[in-house]
Design a protein around this motif. Structure first.
Motif, PDB file in Angstrom:
ATOM      1  N   LYS A 104       0.870  -1.176   0.000  1.00  0.00           N
ATOM      2  CA  LYS A 104       0.000   0.000   0.000  1.00  0.00           C
ATOM      3  C   LYS A 104       0.908   1.229   0.000  1.00  0.00           C
ATOM      4  O   LYS A 104       2.087   1.133   0.338  1.00  0.00           O
ATOM      5  N   PRO A 105       0.385   2.379  -0.369  1.00  0.00           N
ATOM      6  CA  PRO A 105       1.220   3.586  -0.370  1.00  0.00           C
ATOM      7  C   PRO A 105       1.921   3.786   0.975  1.00  0.00           C
ATOM      8  O   PRO A 105       1.309   3.634   2.036  1.00  0.00           O
ATOM      9  N   GLY A 106       3.225   4.058   0.893  1.00  0.00           N
ATOM     10  CA  GLY A 106       4.012   4.276   2.100  1.00  0.00           C
ATOM     11  C   GLY A 106       4.562   3.007   2.723  1.00  0.00           C
ATOM     12  O   GLY A 106       5.312   3.078   3.693  1.00  0.00           O
ATOM     13  N   GLN A 107       4.214   1.839   2.182  1.00  0.00           N
ATOM     14  CA  GLN A 107       4.727   0.573   2.707  1.00  0.00           C
ATOM     15  C   GLN A 107       5.818   0.020   1.796  1.00  0.00           C
ATOM     16  O   GLN A 107       5.817   0.251   0.590  1.00  0.00           O
ATOM     17  N   VAL A 108       6.716  -0.754   2.396  1.00  0.00           N
ATOM     18  CA  VAL A 108       7.766  -1.430   1.639  1.00  0.00           C
ATOM     19  C   VAL A 108       7.188  -2.629   0.895  1.00  0.00           C
ATOM     20  O   VAL A 108       7.562  -2.925  -0.237  1.00  0.00           O
ATOM     21  N   ARG A 144       6.244  -5.994   8.806  1.00  0.00           N
ATOM     22  CA  ARG A 144       6.884  -4.884   9.512  1.00  0.00           C
ATOM     23  C   ARG A 144       8.385  -5.097   9.672  1.00  0.00           C
ATOM     24  O   ARG A 144       9.137  -4.151   9.867  1.00  0.00           O
ATOM     25  N   LYS A 147      12.375  -4.288   5.663  1.00  0.00           N
ATOM     26  CA  LYS A 147      12.774  -2.887   5.534  1.00  0.00           C
ATOM     27  C   LYS A 147      13.028  -2.471   4.089  1.00  0.00           C
ATOM     28  O   LYS A 147      12.945  -1.293   3.757  1.00  0.00           O
TER      29      LYS A 147
END
Length: 186
Positions: free
Chosen positions: A69-73, A134, A137
């Motif tokens: 999703k936007p902003g996720q790796v 999570r 990275k």
């Protein structure tokens, strides 16, 4: 059984220090692949061609992550059933890969290959894909884009919580745990 931090790559010396039941926080580079990717890698090796990454001391995570999703790796990245890779795992270990991350039991042929090539099978918790994501990275698509979620990716993970299920000597936490349960039950 021990709790410890483990830094990849998974060298033979490092594999010697890991034992079935050890709880680890894994940090370093892992590669993702599932059935279709494993089949393609083994076909590549059978042709005498190099893999899209150096398999020496590599760890492969059996996962087909969801889109980020936007902003996720990366999106949710939970383990898939390892048995689906059992036909391919010994071939990849012979090519140099040493670590595997997934869930579920492994065939005796895989355990024998682990003993021969100092392999280690780490278990990840199924159903915890969002939490495991999570720990990721960095994520980079490196090959087999046509396979979608099963494409080959290079991930950098930090403190990924895992358990050594089968160690390089073939000790198996699933079998030992069941035996201990039955011993206590009787």
């Amino acid at each position: 059984m021990e709790r410890r931090r483990v830094e990849l790559p998974l060298t033979e010396e490092l594999a010697r220090t890991l034992h079935a039941g050890d709880q680890v926080l894994l940090t370093g580079t892992v590669y993702t692949s599932r059935d279709a990717g494993h089949k393609r890698m083994c076909e590549t090796l059978a042709k005498g061609e190099p893999l899209p990454f150096d398999p020496t001391d590599a760890t492969i995570y059996y996962v087909g992550p969801t889109p980020a999703k936007p902003g996720q790796v990366i999106g949710s990245a939970g383990p898939t059933t390892s048995g689906r890779m059992d036909a391919y795992a010994p071939i990849l270990m012979r090519a140099g890969a040493r670590g595997m991350i997934g869930k579920g039991a492994r065939l005796p042929e895989v355990v024998e290959a682990m003993k021969q090539y100092s392999g280690v099978y780490f278990g990840a918790i199924g159903g915890a894909g969002a939490l495991l994501a999570r720990c990721i990275k960095k994520a980079e698509l490196i090959a087999y884009e046509d396979l979608g979620a099963e494409a080959l990716r290079k991930l950098y993970v930090e403190d990924m919580p895992l358990v050594v299920i089968i160690d390089r000597e073939g000790n198996n936490l699933y079998e030992a745990g069941r035996a201990e349960y039955l011993r206590r039950k009787l």
